[in-house]
Scaffold this active site. Structure first.
Site, PDB file in Angstrom:
ATOM      1  CD  GLU A  66      10.225  -7.258   6.267  1.00  0.00           C
ATOM      2  OE1 GLU A  66       9.541  -6.421   6.875  1.00  0.00           O
ATOM      3  OE2 GLU A  66      10.612  -8.330   6.798  1.00  0.00           O
TER       4      GLU A  66
ATOM      5  CE1 TYR B 147       8.223   5.339   3.380  1.00  0.00           C
ATOM      6  CE2 TYR B 147       6.839   7.281   3.565  1.00  0.00           C
ATOM      7  CZ  TYR B 147       7.216   6.043   4.014  1.00  0.00           C
ATOM      8  OH  TYR B 147       6.619   5.494   5.113  1.00  0.00           O
TER       9      TYR B 147
ATOM     10  NE  ARG C  19       3.110   7.497   1.512  1.00  0.00           N
ATOM     11  CZ  ARG C  19       3.593   6.404   2.099  1.00  0.00           C
ATOM     12  NH1 ARG C  19       4.207   5.478   1.413  1.00  0.00           N
ATOM     13  NH2 ARG C  19       3.448   6.241   3.383  1.00  0.00           N
TER      14      ARG C  19
ATOM     15  NE  ARG D   9       5.247   4.766  10.274  1.00  0.00           N
ATOM     16  CZ  ARG D   9       4.513   4.759   9.165  1.00  0.00           C
ATOM     17  NH1 ARG D   9       4.604   3.759   8.321  1.00  0.00           N
ATOM     18  NH2 ARG D   9       3.685   5.753   8.929  1.00  0.00           N
TER      19      ARG D   9
ATOM     20  CG  ASP E 270       0.298 -17.401   8.013  1.00  0.00           C
ATOM     21  OD1 ASP E 270       1.342 -17.398   8.713  1.00  0.00           O
ATOM     22  OD2 ASP E 270      -0.846 -17.409   8.504  1.00  0.00           O
TER      23      ASP E 270
ATOM     24  CG  ASN F 113       8.421  -1.608   0.950  1.00  0.00           C
ATOM     25  OD1 ASN F 113       7.695  -1.687   1.943  1.00  0.00           O
ATOM     26  ND2 ASN F 113       9.119  -0.518   0.669  1.00  0.00           N
TER      27      ASN F 113
ATOM     28  NE  ARG G  11       8.820   6.404   9.505  1.00  0.00           N
ATOM     29  CZ  ARG G  11       7.978   6.272   8.499  1.00  0.00           C
ATOM     30  NH1 ARG G  11       8.122   5.321   7.613  1.00  0.00           N
ATOM     31  NH2 ARG G  11       6.965   7.113   8.370  1.00  0.00           N
TER      32      ARG G  11
ATOM     33  N   PRO H 217       0.789  -1.227   0.000  1.00  0.00           N
ATOM     34  CG  PRO H 217      -0.897  -1.552   1.572  1.00  0.00           C
ATOM     35  CD  PRO H 217       0.399  -2.130   1.081  1.00  0.00           C
ATOM     36  CG  ASN H 218      -0.499   4.315   1.085  1.00  0.00           C
ATOM     37  OD1 ASN H 218      -1.449   4.722   0.428  1.00  0.00           O
ATOM     38  ND2 ASN H 218      -0.619   3.881   2.328  1.00  0.00           N
TER      39      ASN H 218
ATOM     40  CG  HIS I 153      10.668  -2.027   5.554  1.00  0.00           C
ATOM     41  ND1 HIS I 153       9.321  -1.981   5.284  1.00  0.00           N
ATOM     42  CD2 HIS I 153      10.921  -3.232   6.091  1.00  0.00           C
ATOM     43  CE1 HIS I 153       8.780  -3.121   5.662  1.00  0.00           C
ATOM     44  NE2 HIS I 153       9.722  -3.906   6.148  1.00  0.00           N
TER      45      HIS I 153
ATOM     46  CB  ALA J  38       1.000   0.337   6.558  1.00  0.00           C
TER      47      ALA J  38
ATOM     48  CG  HIS K  25       4.071  -2.145  10.755  1.00  0.00           C
ATOM     49  ND1 HIS K  25       5.423  -2.248  10.978  1.00  0.00           N
ATOM     50  CD2 HIS K  25       3.918  -1.172   9.813  1.00  0.00           C
ATOM     51  CE1 HIS K  25       6.064  -1.365  10.226  1.00  0.00           C
ATOM     52  NE2 HIS K  25       5.170  -0.702   9.501  1.00  0.00           N
TER      53      HIS K  25
END
Length: 144
Positions: free
Chosen positions: A98, A23, A18, A111, A87, A74, A107, A10-11, A100, A77, A80
């Site tokens: 992974e 970012y 943003r 998070r 799974d 990535n 942060r 997301p995002n 980020h 959100a 978390h």
């Protein structure tokens, strides 16, 4: 030829638009163009998927077991709290890295925990969008 997919949650479709102080200013297309060239130079086929929907990400992870050798993810959100993504990664028995962009550990308190990390091969965070290139480099070496 080895096949690697980057999955963004997301995002992350709004990169470059943003919270640029966190970012960065580059869109993911700009980031991906450089990654794609790096992949080609290393004889790796690179693909990309982004969704703001947890279910779509899980479906894509399931599809990866037949089409790819490694996932760079990535989860945004969803990192978390998405035990479903955790799974799904476990279920497909495939290496995953992974990523980020920000350092999740310096942060907000909420998070600072990743429920995804125990399911993946490695984690890269806090190195900005360079984290994707570092992950791709690590993925290529892992698959060699």
């Amino acid at each position: 030829m080895k096949k690697i997919i980057i999955i963004n949650g997301p995002n992350l479709n709004l990169l470059g638009q943003r919270e640029e102080n966190i970012y960065g200013q580059d869109s993911f297309k700009e980031i991906y163009d450089g990654l794609e060239q790096f992949a080609k130079d290393n004889e790796v086929q690179l693909s990309y998927f982004q969704s703001n929907s947890e279910g779509a990400i899980i479906d894509k992870i399931h599809q990866c077991r037949n089409d790819f050798d490694l996932i760079i993810i990535n989860p945004g959100a969803l990192t978390h709290y998405s035990y479903s993504i955790h799974d799904a990664i476990i279920a497909i028995k495939m290496p995953a890295i992974e990523v980020h962009i920000s350092n999740i550990y310096n942060r907000e308190q909420w998070r600072r925990k990743s429920v995804i990390s125990p399911a993946v091969t490695g984690v890269i965070c806090g190195l900005g969008t360079d984290g994707y290139k570092i992950a791709l480099y690590a993925a290529i070496n892992y698959l060699a």
